[in-house]
Design an enzyme around this catalytic site. Structure first.
Site, PDB file in Angstrom:
ATOM      1  N   ARG A 205      40.526  12.849 -40.033  1.00 45.08           N
ATOM      2  CA  ARG A 205      40.761  14.030 -40.858  1.00 45.08           C
ATOM      3  C   ARG A 205      40.990  15.305 -40.042  1.00 45.08           C
ATOM      4  O   ARG A 205      41.923  16.064 -40.313  1.00 45.08           O
ATOM      5  CB  ARG A 205      39.554  14.296 -41.777  1.00 45.08           C
ATOM      6  CG  ARG A 205      39.513  13.481 -43.009  1.00 45.08           C
ATOM      7  CD  ARG A 205      38.089  13.178 -43.370  1.00 45.08           C
ATOM      8  NE  ARG A 205      37.566  12.279 -42.360  1.00 45.08           N
ATOM      9  CZ  ARG A 205      37.721  10.945 -42.419  1.00 45.08           C
ATOM     10  NH1 ARG A 205      38.301  10.412 -43.448  1.00 45.08           N
ATOM     11  NH2 ARG A 205      37.296  10.165 -41.457  1.00 45.08           N
ATOM     12  N   THR A 206      40.123  15.566 -39.074  1.00 43.89           N
ATOM     13  CA  THR A 206      40.188  16.864 -38.393  1.00 43.89           C
ATOM     14  C   THR A 206      41.499  16.982 -37.629  1.00 43.89           C
ATOM     15  O   THR A 206      42.206  17.987 -37.736  1.00 43.89           O
ATOM     16  CB  THR A 206      38.980  17.031 -37.449  1.00 43.89           C
ATOM     17  OG1 THR A 206      37.799  16.716 -38.171  1.00 43.89           O
ATOM     18  CG2 THR A 206      38.890  18.432 -36.903  1.00 43.89           C
TER      19      THR A 206
ATOM     20  N   LYS B 208      41.413  10.346 -14.267  1.00 44.11           N
ATOM     21  CA  LYS B 208      41.489  10.303 -12.796  1.00 44.11           C
ATOM     22  C   LYS B 208      40.459  11.233 -12.171  1.00 44.11           C
ATOM     23  O   LYS B 208      40.436  11.417 -10.956  1.00 44.11           O
ATOM     24  CB  LYS B 208      42.879  10.740 -12.320  1.00 44.11           C
ATOM     25  CG  LYS B 208      44.025   9.930 -12.876  1.00 44.11           C
ATOM     26  CD  LYS B 208      45.349  10.583 -12.434  1.00 44.11           C
ATOM     27  CE  LYS B 208      46.510  10.129 -13.292  1.00 44.11           C
ATOM     28  NZ  LYS B 208      47.672  11.014 -13.167  1.00 44.11           N
TER      29      LYS B 208
ATOM     30  N   ARG C  99      38.389  18.605 -29.704  1.00 39.31           N
ATOM     31  CA  ARG C  99      37.156  17.855 -30.007  1.00 39.31           C
ATOM     32  C   ARG C  99      36.690  17.214 -28.715  1.00 39.31           C
ATOM     33  O   ARG C  99      37.488  16.635 -27.978  1.00 39.31           O
ATOM     34  CB  ARG C  99      37.402  16.784 -31.065  1.00 39.31           C
ATOM     35  CG  ARG C  99      36.189  15.875 -31.232  1.00 39.31           C
ATOM     36  CD  ARG C  99      36.299  14.966 -32.422  1.00 39.31           C
ATOM     37  NE  ARG C  99      36.135  15.705 -33.665  1.00 39.31           N
ATOM     38  CZ  ARG C  99      36.063  15.137 -34.863  1.00 39.31           C
ATOM     39  NH1 ARG C  99      36.149  13.814 -34.971  1.00 39.31           N
ATOM     40  NH2 ARG C  99      35.923  15.864 -35.953  1.00 39.31           N
TER      41      ARG C  99
ATOM     42  N   HIS D 143      30.596  21.940 -35.835  1.00 43.22           N
ATOM     43  CA  HIS D 143      31.908  21.548 -36.363  1.00 43.22           C
ATOM     44  C   HIS D 143      32.331  22.658 -37.337  1.00 43.22           C
ATOM     45  O   HIS D 143      32.321  22.489 -38.553  1.00 43.22           O
ATOM     46  CB  HIS D 143      31.781  20.201 -37.078  1.00 43.22           C
ATOM     47  CG  HIS D 143      33.066  19.494 -37.351  1.00 43.22           C
ATOM     48  ND1 HIS D 143      34.303  20.081 -37.216  1.00 43.22           N
ATOM     49  CD2 HIS D 143      33.300  18.219 -37.767  1.00 43.22           C
ATOM     50  CE1 HIS D 143      35.243  19.200 -37.535  1.00 43.22           C
ATOM     51  NE2 HIS D 143      34.659  18.064 -37.873  1.00 43.22           N
TER      52      HIS D 143
HETATM   53  N1   CP Z   1      34.984  15.106 -40.979  1.00 47.08           N
HETATM   54  C1   CP Z   1      35.478  14.724 -39.786  1.00 47.08           C
HETATM   55  O1   CP Z   1      35.250  15.368 -38.767  1.00 47.08           O
HETATM   56  O2   CP Z   1      36.257  13.595 -39.827  1.00 47.08           O
HETATM   57  P1   CP Z   1      37.019  13.000 -38.590  1.00 47.08           P
HETATM   58  O3   CP Z   1      35.987  12.529 -37.585  1.00 47.08           O
HETATM   59  O4   CP Z   1      37.844  11.865 -39.139  1.00 47.08           O
HETATM   60  O5   CP Z   1      37.866  14.082 -37.993  1.00 47.08           O
END
Ligand code: CP
Length: 306
Positions: A51-52, A80, A101, A129
């Site tokens: 999703r993110t 590396k 991320r 998050h």
């Molecule tokens: N909610 C969320 O962070 O989903 P993903 O890990 O799929 O990005």
């Protein structure tokens, strides 16, 4: 004031949150607006995501920008031995914005300190998050008509769930009351409880997930047990099925109750809940595109509301 980077929800004032929610509502009404023409966003995912990553990339595309990046760090020179600092300095040479991320807590803050362009934290370990929190707040506001004075029950992995840790801070501006439901091994960390105490936010902790708790809630925020954060696989096996929401458990819940989940779900929400009008987690994920359009415009200083 516009944000420079979005690393943690702590940096967002109530005014910042409401501005971004208002902006997202404009994008929901009209998602295709060419506000990023000629700009490049780098999407750096050192950890898996559906999703993110896809909603950020959709957001950039709908804004008329372009995306570079990776979803598997093993294909990059970090495999590396290149440091995160050097990676971020390189990407700053190529892109106008970094969406990242990372599995290490604090990685996004560090990246924002060395990058020459804004950084958006798309999740750092068990820490934060913030874009998820803003889409959660948007979803709560859409379904409840307000953010203030709500009873929010948070269920599942309260120890490792970064969405939970961010959500408590995000909601703290709006006089919430919390129920925290988790097995002992996954209870809410002291840091978050101390935060609630310092802010005068009432909360109750429970190890049993009961209908009585659901029946006094406006929002039921379910979470997945984060298998990838456990060092002991046996401990994961012991706790993974302790809190499961079944359809029969919401029969006497409030009319306004909505069930949220940041997703992915494993088995903590039974499939027969999906048809309930109180299930909102699929629409919640859709809201992620609009909120991420709003966040991108905010950090890039694009004012589309004038
Ligand atoms: N909610 C969320 O962070 O989903 P993903 O890990 O799929 O990005």
């Amino acid at each position: 004031m516009k944000l420079k980077s979005l690393v943690s929800i702590d940096q967002c004032s109530e005014e910042d949150i409401l501005r971004i929610l208002d902006s997202a509502a404009v994008f929901e009404a009209n998602p295709d607006r060419v506000l990023m023409e000629g700009k490049v966003a780098a999407s750096l995912f050192f950890e898996p995501s559906t999703r993110t990553r896809l909603s950020f990339e959709t957001a950039v595309n709908r804004l008329g920008g372009r995306v570079i990046g990776f979803q598997d760090a093993s294909t990059t020179s970090s495999s590396k031995g290149e440091t995160l600092k050097d990676t971020i300095l390189m990407v700053s040479n190529y892109a106008d914005l970094i969406i990242m991320r990372h599995y290490l807590e604090g990685a996004a803050r560090y990246a924002s300190e060395v990058a020459g362009v804004p950084v958006i934290n798309a999740g750092d370990g068990a820490n934060q998050h913030p874009s998820q929190t803003l889409l959660d707040l948007y979803s709560i506001h859409k379904t409840q008509g307000r953010l203030t004075d709500l009873t929010i029950t948070i269920v599942g992995d309260l120890k490792y769930g970064r969405t939970v840790h961010s959500l408590i801070v995000g909601l703290s501006h709006f006089r919430p009351s919390f129920h925290f439901v988790a097995p002992d091994e996954l209870r809410m960390p002291d840091e978050q409880k101390n935060f609630c105490d310092a802010q005068g936010i009432p909360y109750a902790e429970h190890t049993e997930f009961t209908e009585d708790i659901i029946n006094c809630s406006d929002i039921l925020y379910m979470t997945r047990v984060q298998r990838e954060r456990f060092t002991d696989p046996e401990e994961y096996e012991r706790v993974k099925n302790v809190c499961i929401l079944k359809r029969s458990m919401i029969g006497r819940s409030r009319d306004n109750l909505r069930i949220l989940h940041p997703l992915p779900r494993v088995n903590e929400i039974a499939r027969d809940v999906d048809d309930s009008p109180k299930a909102y987690f699929i629409q919640q994920a859709r809201n992620g595109v609009f909120i991420r359009q709003a966040i991108i415009c905010d950090v890039l200083g694009i004012n589309h509301l004038i």
